[in-house]
Design an enzyme around this catalytic site. Structure first.
Site, PDB file in Angstrom:
ATOM      1  N   ALA A  60      20.146   2.078  29.402  1.00  0.00           N
ATOM      2  CA  ALA A  60      20.743   1.028  28.582  1.00  0.00           C
ATOM      3  C   ALA A  60      22.253   0.940  28.787  1.00  0.00           C
ATOM      4  O   ALA A  60      22.820  -0.154  28.810  1.00  0.00           O
ATOM      5  CB  ALA A  60      20.440   1.281  27.104  1.00  0.00           C
ATOM      6  N   GLU A  61      22.885   2.083  28.933  1.00  0.00           N
ATOM      7  CA  GLU A  61      24.337   2.116  29.019  1.00  0.00           C
ATOM      8  C   GLU A  61      24.878   1.712  30.393  1.00  0.00           C
ATOM      9  O   GLU A  61      25.861   0.985  30.469  1.00  0.00           O
ATOM     10  CB  GLU A  61      24.863   3.512  28.655  1.00  0.00           C
ATOM     11  CG  GLU A  61      24.643   3.904  27.212  1.00  0.00           C
ATOM     12  CD  GLU A  61      25.532   3.138  26.238  1.00  0.00           C
ATOM     13  OE1 GLU A  61      26.442   2.404  26.661  1.00  0.00           O
ATOM     14  OE2 GLU A  61      25.304   3.282  25.025  1.00  0.00           O
TER      15      GLU A  61
END
Length: 196
Positions: A60-61
């Protein structure tokens, strides 16, 4: 002669199906990469975190890109802000330089320590910890105190920040998907690592 023809067709059909299955799995794995397994495994064990949660946060990051930098200045695989990185490094007794956040091993170590600290802060609740990882711990406490959000998984729609709302939902979804795609956690085999 007919038997031989049927057997060949069956074999060909099985080979085509196997190729399709392998192709689909390869495509899915490309969308859900799992690099840095050894580092993730070590940090997961050290901090008692599900390694698939760590992988989902990294996906996600940064999409597993160690050089990733957000418009706000977060850096590396787990997208740590320099102030957070500096504070975590001090807590861990590690040297610090902003450039270190681009080192995958260093970034994973700091990011896992921070995630573990947030999990500890919220009694092991990954929903609240993830909301704090993305939206800030003080914001999460404010939302809980003012009853803007109950802090529950089924009330993510109450989170005032849409980015945080989507982030938590996506990380939890990706954690499940990683487990489904990769099965039991196995570190990558490097050097003398027996994969256990």
């Amino acid at each position: 002669m007919r038997r031989r023809g049927r057997a060949r067709r069956r074999l060909l059909t099985l080979l085509v199906l196997a190729a399709l299955v392998l192709g689909v799995r390869a495509a899915v794995m490309k969308g859900y990469p799992l690099a840095y397994r050894s580092e993730i495994t070590e940090c997961a064990r050290e901090h008692g975190i599900d390694p698939y949660l760590i992988a989902a946060v990294i996906r996600a990051e940064s999409r597993f890109r160690p050089e990733a930098t957000s418009p706000q200045g977060a850096r590396g695989l787990m997208q740590l802000m320099p102030d957070t990185g500096r504070w975590v490094a001090a807590q861990m007794g590690l040297p610090y330089d902003d450039a270190y956040l681009y080192d995958p091993v260093y970034n994973i170590r700091l990011g896992c320590w921070y995630l573990a600290a947030l999990l500890g802060e919220f009694a092991g609740d990954p929903v609240r910890a993830l909301a704090a990882y993305n939206g800030g711990m003080s914001n999460v406490y404010s939302w809980l105190d003012t009853q803007q959000w109950t802090g529950e998984r089924d009330t993510l729609s109450q989170i005032p920040f849409s980015e945080t709302r989507h982030y938590v939902a996506n990380v939890l979804r990706d954690q499940r998907r990683y487990r489904l795609i990769y099965g039991d956690w196995k570190p990558e085999r490097t050097g003398g690592d027996d994969g256990a």
